[in-house]
Design a protein around this motif. Structure first.
Motif, mmCIF file in Angstrom:
data_model
loop_
_atom_site.group_PDB
_atom_site.id
_atom_site.type_symbol
_atom_site.label_atom_id
_atom_site.label_comp_id
_atom_site.label_asym_id
_atom_site.label_seq_id
_atom_site.Cartn_x
_atom_site.Cartn_y
_atom_site.Cartn_z
ATOM 1 N N SER A 271 0.825 -1.206 0.000
ATOM 2 C CA SER A 271 0.000 0.000 0.000
ATOM 3 C C SER A 271 0.860 1.258 0.000
ATOM 4 O O SER A 271 0.416 2.301 -0.467
ATOM 5 C CB SER A 271 -1.022 0.008 1.148
ATOM 6 O OG SER A 271 -0.477 -0.460 2.320
ATOM 7 N N THR A 307 -5.417 -6.154 6.452
ATOM 8 C CA THR A 307 -4.384 -6.814 7.263
ATOM 9 C C THR A 307 -4.941 -7.203 8.633
ATOM 10 O O THR A 307 -4.711 -8.316 9.120
ATOM 11 C CB THR A 307 -3.179 -5.852 7.433
ATOM 12 O OG1 THR A 307 -2.702 -5.528 6.131
ATOM 13 C CG2 THR A 307 -2.069 -6.471 8.243
ATOM 14 N N ALA A 351 4.123 -7.705 5.275
ATOM 15 C CA ALA A 351 4.492 -7.124 6.569
ATOM 16 C C ALA A 351 3.540 -7.629 7.653
ATOM 17 O O ALA A 351 3.932 -7.832 8.806
ATOM 18 C CB ALA A 351 4.437 -5.609 6.499
ATOM 19 N N GLY A 352 2.278 -7.839 7.252
ATOM 20 C CA GLY A 352 1.270 -8.283 8.214
ATOM 21 C C GLY A 352 1.565 -9.669 8.765
ATOM 22 O O GLY A 352 1.216 -9.984 9.909
ATOM 23 N N ASP A 381 -1.984 -11.783 0.418
ATOM 24 C CA ASP A 381 -1.429 -10.446 0.652
ATOM 25 C C ASP A 381 -1.956 -9.446 -0.383
ATOM 26 O O ASP A 381 -2.272 -8.303 -0.084
ATOM 27 C CB ASP A 381 0.106 -10.539 0.589
ATOM 28 C CG ASP A 381 0.776 -9.245 1.044
ATOM 29 O OD1 ASP A 381 0.088 -8.400 1.628
ATOM 30 O OD2 ASP A 381 1.987 -9.106 0.810
ATOM 31 N N ARG A 384 -5.533 -8.536 0.500
ATOM 32 C CA ARG A 384 -5.689 -7.687 1.693
ATOM 33 C C ARG A 384 -5.111 -6.304 1.448
ATOM 34 O O ARG A 384 -5.629 -5.305 1.958
ATOM 35 C CB ARG A 384 -5.133 -8.349 2.957
ATOM 36 C CG ARG A 384 -3.652 -8.613 2.983
ATOM 37 C CD ARG A 384 -3.260 -9.309 4.295
ATOM 38 N NE ARG A 384 -1.828 -9.332 4.469
ATOM 39 C CZ ARG A 384 -1.066 -10.407 4.402
ATOM 40 N NH1 ARG A 384 -1.604 -11.587 4.169
ATOM 41 N NH2 ARG A 384 0.236 -10.328 4.587
ATOM 42 N N ASN A 388 -6.861 -2.815 1.984
ATOM 43 C CA ASN A 388 -6.222 -1.735 2.765
ATOM 44 C C ASN A 388 -6.356 -0.406 2.026
ATOM 45 O O ASN A 388 -6.719 0.621 2.600
ATOM 46 C CB ASN A 388 -4.727 -2.017 2.971
ATOM 47 C CG ASN A 388 -4.488 -3.156 3.961
ATOM 48 O OD1 ASN A 388 -5.392 -3.553 4.679
ATOM 49 N ND2 ASN A 388 -3.280 -3.675 3.995
HETATM 50 N N1 ASP Z 1 1.101 -5.862 2.095
HETATM 51 C C1 ASP Z 1 0.222 -5.146 2.967
HETATM 52 C C2 ASP Z 1 0.188 -3.676 2.554
HETATM 53 O O1 ASP Z 1 1.111 -3.199 1.957
HETATM 54 C C3 ASP Z 1 0.584 -5.283 4.397
HETATM 55 C C4 ASP Z 1 0.363 -6.703 4.834
HETATM 56 O O2 ASP Z 1 -0.756 -7.055 5.232
HETATM 57 O O3 ASP Z 1 1.278 -7.504 4.740
HETATM 58 O O4 ASP Z 1 -0.761 -2.989 2.807
#
Ligand code: ASP
Length: 424
Positions: A271, A307, A351-352, A381, A384, A388
């Motif tokens: 994101s 996430t 990252a989540g 990912d 999500r 996000n």
């Molecule tokens: N990849 C997701 C983001 O950039 C973060 C995650 O849920 O890993 O929003």
């Protein structure tokens, strides 16, 4: 970008995404020859993030005119984002309790080892670490590592400070205004490259998974878990759409206008990398500068509905798999910890998955359980991350309505004074 160009780019990105899925599915690893095109696109986006976010947030905050005016919109934005995050987690918990995707799933030794090594390598962060990460001791290093949260915090404080120093501050604000405009122009140009970039990113990620057959074999192994996450994400997205219609009073065209950002989010799984495009789409749609420059960057760093929802489902899935019964109290603890873990997660791929270790530790679940989910994580990912970005965009639209109303009230006050002055 003109409306006609935007629509053409939108169709081309959609085509790129579908062609990318098909190419990755059929060609498998062979498609990796196009990976560099995706990396090039990603790098071009990342190149713009630091100057853009600093210029946008500083000029956005400074446009409020007075530090004392920061409290209300800032507080309401945070409250809104927090509410939708908690809503997302509740949807996730409801569905995971209903479907029970973890019951009867066996863990392979391989998955256990992968989970244990991830936990050992990345585990150990605590809530204190999340709070500590708000303030960076070295802004240059944070920028180099694309940690946007401390940069946004700095930009908000700096933007507030600059309004209090009179004339010399005005010159600084003008500089950042100009920088912001030029960066947005640049993002508009990069967007023309998005169809090819998204194609290459989607194709190569499926290619890395070994193509369609290998991918299907992995997914069907934990198909119920994958479906639970996807259904919950879909339900939350629809609710966000309803919130957008009722609270921001915008029509469905908001979704079409944001679609380029949503598809970029799907392609990049980041994101943060998508933020410049999200801002450009929101600006083109007609959201106010304040929403685009203040609410969106804040959202992209602290608001991660997808996430949070995923972390709650994954934690419950692991509990079900181990046969550990989590009661009401523990599930409330999941709501709290998943909210914080989502705030703490950076807007970068997977990252989540790492911040989820905090949720697992809080309710006493074995961290190695995460190993079962890793094989499909790159895929979920993308979904999500899309949610996000959708969550951030809807937040910006809702806050736009509120801030406009506030501005109108302020104008009325000004005119009231003027009228009274004239009458007096
Ligand atoms: N990849 C997701 C983001 O950039 C973060 C995650 O849920 O890993 O929003």
């Amino acid at each position: 970008m003109s409306h006609k160009h935007s629509m053409i780019v939108l169709y081309l990105i959609a085509l790129g995404m579908i062609a990318g899925l098909a190419a990755g599915w059929y060609f498998g690893e062979d498609i990796l020859v196009v990976k560099w095109l995706g990396v090039l696109f990603l790098n071009a986006l990342k190149m713009t993030i630091i100057p853009l976010i600093l210029a946008a947030v500083i000029s956005g905050v400074a446009s409020l005119g007075d530090v004392r005016k920061l409290g209300r919109p800032g507080g309401l934005t945070m409250l809104y984002y927090l509410s939708t995050t908690i809503l997302a987690i509740i949807i996730g918990l409801f569905l995971v309790n209903l479907i029970e995707p973890g019951v009867g799933v066996e863990m392979t030794a391989e998955a256990k080892a992968a989970g244990a090594s991830l936990a050992q390598e990345k585990g150990g962060s605590t809530f204190v670490d999340i709070i500590m990460s708000l303030i960076s001791p070295n802004l240059v290093q944070s920028a180099a590592e694309l940690q946007l949260l401390p940069l946004v915090v700095f930009a908000v404080i700096f933007g507030a400070a600059v309004t209090t120093v009179g004339d010399s501050g005005a010159a600084v604000i003008r500089f950042f205004e100009g920088l912001n405009e030029a960066m947005m122009k640049l993002v508009g140009w990069i967007m023309y490259f998005a169809p090819v970039g998204v194609f290459a990113l989607v194709a190569s990620s499926l290619g890395e998974a070994g193509g369609g057959d290998a991918f299907m074999a992995t997914v069907t192994g934990i198909g119920k878990y994958v479906s639970t996450v996807l259904i919950a994400l879909a339900v939350h997205s629809v609710l966000l759409f309803v919130i957008m219609i009722f609270l921001s009073r915008r029509g469905p065209s908001f979704l079409t206008d944001m679609a380029r950002a949503l598809m970029t989010a799907f392609g990049t799984a980041s994101s943060s990398a998508t933020l410049p495009i999200t801002m450009e789409c929101a600006k083109e749609h007609g959201l106010s500068d304040r929403s685009v420059r203040f609410v969106l960057p804040l959202g992209s760093t602290v608001n991660m509905n997808g996430t949070a929802l995923y972390e709650a489902i994954a934690a419950m899935f692991i509990a079900q798999m181990y046969g550990i019964d989590l009661g009401m109290g523990e599930q409330i603890l999941i709501v709290i910890t998943a909210t914080l873990a989502a705030i703490g997660a950076a807007g970068i791929p997977q990252a989540g998955t790492v911040t989820m270790l905090i949720v697992l530790a809080a309710v006493g679940l074995p961290a190695e359980g995460i190993g079962v989910l890793l094989s499909v994580d790159w895929f979920l990912d993308r979904f999500r991350t899309t949610v996000n970005v959708w969550g951030d965009a809807v937040g910006a639209a809702v806050m736009n309505k509120y801030m406009m109303a506030d501005e109108e009230k302020a104008m009325v006050e000004v005119f009231k004074d003027k009228i009274e002055e004239a009458e007096g």
